[in-house]
Design a protein around this motif. Sequence first.
Motif, PDB file in Angstrom:
ATOM      1  N   LYS A   9      77.507  27.322  44.905  1.00 16.46           N
ATOM      2  CA  LYS A   9      78.383  26.328  44.230  1.00 16.46           C
ATOM      3  C   LYS A   9      79.728  27.047  44.108  1.00 16.46           C
ATOM      4  CE  LYS A   9      74.794  23.703  41.922  1.00 16.46           C
ATOM      5  NZ  LYS A   9      74.312  23.281  40.508  1.00 16.46           N
ATOM      6  N   TYR A  10      80.892  26.224  44.244  1.00 12.03           N
ATOM      7  CA  TYR A  10      82.183  26.722  43.931  1.00 12.03           C
ATOM      8  C   TYR A  10      82.571  26.603  42.659  1.00 12.03           C
ATOM      9  CZ  TYR A  10      83.049  26.609  49.067  1.00 12.03           C
ATOM     10  OH  TYR A  10      83.080  27.124  50.280  1.00 12.03           O
ATOM     11  N   VAL A  11      83.204  27.810  42.096  1.00 13.16           N
ATOM     12  CA  VAL A  11      84.084  27.766  40.664  1.00 13.16           C
ATOM     13  C   VAL A  11      85.201  28.076  40.730  1.00 13.16           C
ATOM     14  CG1 VAL A  11      83.753  29.501  38.804  1.00 13.16           C
ATOM     15  CG2 VAL A  11      81.619  29.009  40.495  1.00 13.16           C
ATOM     16  N   ARG A  12      85.891  27.443  40.154  1.00 15.25           N
ATOM     17  CA  ARG A  12      87.424  27.425  40.080  1.00 15.25           C
ATOM     18  C   ARG A  12      87.771  28.964  39.650  1.00 15.25           C
ATOM     19  NH1 ARG A  12      91.864  23.860  38.562  1.00 15.25           N
ATOM     20  NH2 ARG A  12      91.231  22.099  39.874  1.00 15.25           N
ATOM     21  N   ALA A  13      88.693  29.437  40.252  1.00 17.34           N
ATOM     22  CA  ALA A  13      89.124  30.785  40.046  1.00 17.34           C
ATOM     23  C   ALA A  13      89.574  31.045  38.682  1.00 17.34           C
ATOM     24  CB  ALA A  13      90.288  31.291  41.043  1.00 17.34           C
ATOM     25  N   SER A  14      90.339  30.056  38.206  1.00 17.77           N
ATOM     26  CA  SER A  14      90.624  30.019  36.638  1.00 17.77           C
ATOM     27  C   SER A  14      89.609  30.076  35.734  1.00 17.77           C
ATOM     28  CB  SER A  14      91.591  28.857  36.365  1.00 17.77           C
ATOM     29  OG  SER A  14      90.894  27.637  36.476  1.00 17.77           O
ATOM     30  N   LYS A  15      88.412  29.857  35.832  1.00 17.79           N
ATOM     31  CA  LYS A  15      87.416  30.209  35.252  1.00 17.79           C
ATOM     32  C   LYS A  15      86.799  31.666  35.135  1.00 17.79           C
ATOM     33  CE  LYS A  15      85.196  25.698  35.035  1.00 17.79           C
ATOM     34  NZ  LYS A  15      84.183  25.194  34.092  1.00 17.79           N
ATOM     35  N   LEU A  16      87.022  32.278  36.152  1.00 11.26           N
ATOM     36  CA  LEU A  16      86.869  33.997  36.303  1.00 11.26           C
ATOM     37  C   LEU A  16      87.888  34.812  35.999  1.00 11.26           C
ATOM     38  CD1 LEU A  16      84.964  33.479  39.582  1.00 11.26           C
ATOM     39  CD2 LEU A  16      83.964  33.459  37.367  1.00 11.26           C
ATOM     40  N   TYR A  17      89.302  34.211  36.273  1.00 13.07           N
ATOM     41  CA  TYR A  17      90.309  35.088  36.329  1.00 13.07           C
ATOM     42  C   TYR A  17      91.666  34.557  35.295  1.00 13.07           C
ATOM     43  CZ  TYR A  17      87.804  38.044  39.259  1.00 13.07           C
ATOM     44  OH  TYR A  17      86.985  38.689  39.941  1.00 13.07           O
ATOM     45  N   ASN A  18      92.358  35.086  34.738  1.00 13.45           N
ATOM     46  CA  ASN A  18      93.535  34.670  33.935  1.00 13.45           C
ATOM     47  C   ASN A  18      94.921  34.768  35.040  1.00 13.45           C
ATOM     48  OD1 ASN A  18      95.946  34.040  32.512  1.00 13.45           O
ATOM     49  ND2 ASN A  18      95.307  35.167  31.053  1.00 13.45           N
ATOM     50  N   PHE A  19      95.267  34.047  35.575  1.00 19.33           N
ATOM     51  CA  PHE A  19      96.528  34.028  36.797  1.00 19.33           C
ATOM     52  C   PHE A  19      97.936  33.828  35.901  1.00 19.33           C
ATOM     53  CE2 PHE A  19      92.746  33.116  39.233  1.00 19.33           C
ATOM     54  CZ  PHE A  19      92.756  34.312  40.181  1.00 19.33           C
ATOM     55  N   SER A  20      97.702  33.574  34.731  1.00 19.90           N
ATOM     56  CA  SER A  20      99.207  33.226  34.034  1.00 19.90           C
ATOM     57  C   SER A  20     100.364  33.996  34.437  1.00 19.90           C
ATOM     58  CB  SER A  20      98.839  33.147  32.510  1.00 19.90           C
ATOM     59  OG  SER A  20      98.649  34.470  32.035  1.00 19.90           O
ATOM     60  N   LEU A  21     100.215  35.328  34.822  1.00 21.03           N
ATOM     61  CA  LEU A  21     101.491  35.959  34.959  1.00 21.03           C
ATOM     62  C   LEU A  21     101.720  35.832  36.542  1.00 21.03           C
ATOM     63  CD1 LEU A  21     100.837  39.364  33.247  1.00 21.03           C
ATOM     64  CD2 LEU A  21     102.223  37.563  32.324  1.00 21.03           C
ATOM     65  N   LEU A  22     100.766  35.788  37.332  1.00 15.73           N
ATOM     66  CA  LEU A  22     100.723  35.304  38.863  1.00 15.73           C
ATOM     67  C   LEU A  22     101.429  34.058  39.089  1.00 15.73           C
ATOM     68  CD1 LEU A  22      97.737  37.175  40.415  1.00 15.73           C
ATOM     69  CD2 LEU A  22     100.404  37.846  40.411  1.00 15.73           C
TER      70      LEU A  22
END
Length: 101
Positions: free
Chosen positions: A50-63
């Motif tokens: 199943k696909y998982v949103r990247a934001s559920k695994l990592y914090n991309f706020s700076l990128l």
Amino acid sequence: PGCPRRYFTFTNDFGGHNNQVISMLNGFEVARHANVTFVVPPFLDTTTHKYVRASKLYNFSLLLRPPLEGGRYCAVSSWDPKMGTLRRHAAYHLFRTLPVD
């Protein structure tokens, strides 16, 4: 000012999680060099398929901050056709398009 209204993403189903992370990071660079906004793809959980949103695994706020706000990349977590043109590639194509520098 802000991010380009042209978008780039890829299918992130190439290998295990580590390979998907590497492909995603390469996607940020490809988008930056091509002067397009990167649409961060979901990760494929290889155990559940199943696909998982990247934001559920990592914090991309700076990128995900636009360059004018101190960020290095233009990126969004989702795309809608009303936003503009989307170029889509398979993950294995990223390695051919990365800049030499």
